[in-house]
Write a protein that holds these residues in place. Structure first.
Motif, PDB file in Angstrom:
ATOM      1  N   ASP A 194       0.822  -1.209   0.000  1.00 50.68           N
ATOM      2  CA  ASP A 194       0.000   0.000   0.000  1.00 50.68           C
ATOM      3  C   ASP A 194       0.858   1.261   0.000  1.00 50.68           C
ATOM      4  OD1 ASP A 194      -2.258  -1.589   0.037  1.00 50.68           O
ATOM      5  OD2 ASP A 194      -2.721  -1.208   2.161  1.00 50.68           O
ATOM      6  N   LEU A 195       1.901   1.280   0.814  1.00 45.96           N
ATOM      7  CA  LEU A 195       2.754   2.466   0.897  1.00 45.96           C
ATOM      8  C   LEU A 195       3.469   2.713  -0.429  1.00 45.96           C
ATOM      9  CD1 LEU A 195       4.231   2.161   4.500  1.00 45.96           C
ATOM     10  CD2 LEU A 195       2.385   3.661   3.708  1.00 45.96           C
ATOM     11  N   LYS A 196       3.901   1.647  -1.098  1.00 46.45           N
ATOM     12  CA  LYS A 196       4.563   1.812  -2.396  1.00 46.45           C
ATOM     13  C   LYS A 196       3.588   2.281  -3.468  1.00 46.45           C
ATOM     14  CE  LYS A 196       8.198  -1.537  -1.631  1.00 46.45           C
ATOM     15  NZ  LYS A 196       8.654  -2.898  -1.873  1.00 46.45           N
ATOM     16  N   GLN A 197       2.354   1.786  -3.405  1.00 45.94           N
ATOM     17  CA  GLN A 197       1.368   2.119  -4.428  1.00 45.94           C
ATOM     18  C   GLN A 197       0.803   3.525  -4.267  1.00 45.94           C
ATOM     19  OE1 GLN A 197       0.607   0.202  -7.196  1.00 45.94           O
ATOM     20  NE2 GLN A 197       2.393  -0.868  -6.397  1.00 45.94           N
ATOM     21  N   SER A 198       0.436   3.875  -3.046  1.00 46.70           N
ATOM     22  CA  SER A 198      -0.268   5.147  -2.859  1.00 46.70           C
ATOM     23  C   SER A 198       0.298   6.030  -1.750  1.00 46.70           C
ATOM     24  CB  SER A 198      -1.747   4.874  -2.564  1.00 46.70           C
ATOM     25  OG  SER A 198      -1.878   4.223  -1.310  1.00 46.70           O
ATOM     26  N   SER A 249      -1.939   3.641   3.849  1.00 49.35           N
ATOM     27  CA  SER A 249      -2.438   2.310   4.160  1.00 49.35           C
ATOM     28  C   SER A 249      -3.340   2.395   5.378  1.00 49.35           C
ATOM     29  CB  SER A 249      -1.288   1.335   4.449  1.00 49.35           C
ATOM     30  OG  SER A 249      -1.802   0.078   4.848  1.00 49.35           O
ATOM     31  N   ALA A 250      -4.405   1.608   5.373  1.00 50.44           N
ATOM     32  CA  ALA A 250      -5.297   1.555   6.533  1.00 50.44           C
ATOM     33  C   ALA A 250      -4.584   0.923   7.728  1.00 50.44           C
ATOM     34  CB  ALA A 250      -6.545   0.745   6.185  1.00 50.44           C
ATOM     35  N   ILE A 251      -3.513   0.179   7.466  1.00 53.11           N
ATOM     36  CA  ILE A 251      -2.770  -0.499   8.541  1.00 53.11           C
ATOM     37  C   ILE A 251      -1.835   0.463   9.258  1.00 53.11           C
ATOM     38  CG2 ILE A 251      -1.105  -2.340   9.040  1.00 53.11           C
ATOM     39  CD1 ILE A 251      -2.315  -3.907   6.734  1.00 53.11           C
ATOM     40  N   GLY A 252      -1.377   1.501   8.563  1.00 55.14           N
ATOM     41  CA  GLY A 252      -0.465   2.441   9.196  1.00 55.14           C
ATOM     42  C   GLY A 252       0.542   2.991   8.214  1.00 55.14           C
ATOM     43  N   GLY A 253       1.696   3.352   8.752  1.00 55.05           N
ATOM     44  CA  GLY A 253       2.754   3.936   7.940  1.00 55.05           C
ATOM     45  C   GLY A 253       4.104   3.357   8.312  1.00 55.05           C
ATOM     46  N   ILE A 254       5.123   4.152   8.132  1.00 53.53           N
ATOM     47  CA  ILE A 254       6.495   3.716   8.401  1.00 53.53           C
ATOM     48  C   ILE A 254       6.671   3.272   9.862  1.00 53.53           C
ATOM     49  CG2 ILE A 254       8.926   4.440   8.444  1.00 53.53           C
ATOM     50  CD1 ILE A 254       7.798   4.015   5.626  1.00 53.53           C
ATOM     51  N   PRO A 255       6.128   3.998  10.860  1.00 53.30           N
ATOM     52  CA  PRO A 255       6.309   3.541  12.242  1.00 53.30           C
ATOM     53  C   PRO A 255       5.729   2.139  12.476  1.00 53.30           C
ATOM     54  CG  PRO A 255       5.558   5.814  12.234  1.00 53.30           C
ATOM     55  CD  PRO A 255       5.455   5.313  10.820  1.00 53.30           C
TER      56      PRO A 255
END
Length: 129
Positions: A37-41, A44-50
């Motif tokens: 998700d992070l690479k695509q957009s 993410s609903a799951i979170g981010g880098i942390p």
């Protein structure tokens, strides 16, 4: 010195192995989805880098538990775990468990790896005929 397991010792650890593997599989899936998700957009609903770093850190903790108990992690997708053991005739083997299996039921000679898997017979490692 590396730990050498009996079949009984390895089987007695299986409930804890399954518990750790369940968490590892969930983290593995969450991390894969989050990374995608992070690479695509970038979202993410799951979170981010942390959250990604937290998932990775927890996965490392789980993998360290296996190593501390004397098991060898041979893969994480699927999870493949070896328990070092020795046949009665002194041949080095690995009791082999793979994600999705409910019991410890396989072994292979250490130098052959997964391709040399043979079924365990009861609670004893039988040398091939």
């Amino acid at each position: 010195m590396d730990r050498i397991f009996t079949v009984e010792e390895a089987k007695s650890l299986l409930p804890k192995v399954l518990e750790h593997v369940r968490e590892l599989v969930t983290l593995r899936a969450d991390l894969a989805e989050l990374s995608y998700d992070l690479k695509q957009s970038g979202l993410s609903a799951i979170g981010g880098i942390p959250e990604s770093k937290a998932f990775e850190a927890r996965m490392d903790e789980i993998l360290s538990w296996f190593a501390a108990e004397g098991m060898e992690i041979k893969g994480v997708a699927p999870v493949l775990i070896d328990f070092p053991a020795v046949l009665d005739d002194g041949v080095s083997v690995r009791l082999c468990w793979m994600e999705g299996e409910e019991e410890l039921a396989w072994y292979h000679r250490s130098e052959l790896g997964f391709a040399g898997r043979r079924p365990l017979l009861g609670d004893h490692i039988q040398s091939p005929a």
